[in-house]
Design a protein around this motif. Structure first.
Motif, short mmCIF file in Angstrom:
data_model
loop_
_atom_site.label_atom_id
_atom_site.label_comp_id
_atom_site.label_asym_id
_atom_site.label_seq_id
_atom_site.Cartn_x
_atom_site.Cartn_y
_atom_site.Cartn_z
N TYR A 108 -2.26 -0.87 -0.12
CA TYR A 108 -1.10 -1.20 0.70
C TYR A 108 -1.04 -2.71 0.83
N THR A 132 4.17 -0.57 -0.44
CA THR A 132 3.81 0.60 -1.23
C THR A 132 4.15 1.84 -0.41
N SER A 133 3.96 3.00 -0.99
CA SER A 133 4.22 4.24 -0.24
C SER A 133 3.29 4.33 0.97
N ARG A 134 2.10 3.75 0.89
CA ARG A 134 1.18 3.78 2.04
C ARG A 134 1.72 2.93 3.19
N HIS A 136 4.98 2.60 3.82
CA HIS A 136 6.05 3.43 4.39
C HIS A 136 5.45 4.54 5.26
N ASP A 137 4.31 5.10 4.83
CA ASP A 137 3.62 6.11 5.65
C ASP A 137 3.15 5.50 6.97
#
Length: 190
Positions: A108, A132-134, A136-137
């Motif tokens: 991230y 990154t998608s992390r 957004h999580d």
């Protein structure tokens, strides 16, 4: 509740990265700046869109957000980038100077842990080109805990667009907040 922080990155957001041919968008003007850690005979060339200043000022004047630089430019964003765009002095998140070979050493964005600590329980909308998608999580998890958080991710070769700021205002308008005034240098400087 206080207005959410508008965390604003510089590289890839206000200063787009050159395209495959090495060109910057035609909307951006060339500037030579001297960051605090460089000598005057070793300036950095940057490209800024003069329309970004007025667009950001429209957002700031609504009082729906509290703008803060969140960039590896640190205070140089206030002293070099902001004045070229006509922005008032803004505080900045005092990010460290990590020795990393990637923007995502833990999967991230390297800034995220520092931002999370800096924010505490405060709501935030963060504009950066390198999530990154992390990340957004993480934003979704903060929001679930009652710390409203959303991420806006411009294309790093295009940078900030007016529609990103429309998104900022639309999101901020949904929060129950007390409007902020235009920030000054005494605002939360970190």
């Amino acid at each position: 509740m206080r207005p959410p922080y508008l965390l604003l990155d510089v590289d890839g957001v206000l200063i787009p990265f050159p395209d495959a041919e090495g060109a910057s968008p035609a909307t951006h003007n060339r500037h030579e700046v001297v960051p605090a850690d460089r000598s005057a005979n070793n300036p950095v060339t940057i490209w800024l869109n003069p329309a970004h200043g007025p667009l950001l000022m429209q957002v700031i004047r609504t009082g729906l957000v509290t703008p803060v630089w969140c960039t590896s430019w640190r205070n140089d964003a206030t002293t070099l980038i902001g004045p070229l765009l006509g922005l008032p002095p803004l505080p900045h998140v005092n990010l460290p100077r990590p020795h990393v070979t990637t923007s995502h050493p833990n999967g991230y964005l390297w800034k995220r842990d520092h931002v999370d600590t800096w924010l505490g329980n405060a709501p935030a909308i963060w504009i950066d080109d390198d999530f990154t998608s992390r990340d957004h999580d993480w934003a979704a998890e903060r929001s679930t805990r009652g710390q409203a958080t959303t991420l806006v991710q411009p294309d790093p070769h295009v940078g900030l667009l007016a529609e990103h700021l429309v998104e900022v205002l639309a999101w901020a308008a949904l929060l129950p907040v007390t409007r902020a005034g235009v920030p000054d240098a005494s605002a939360r400087a970190a």
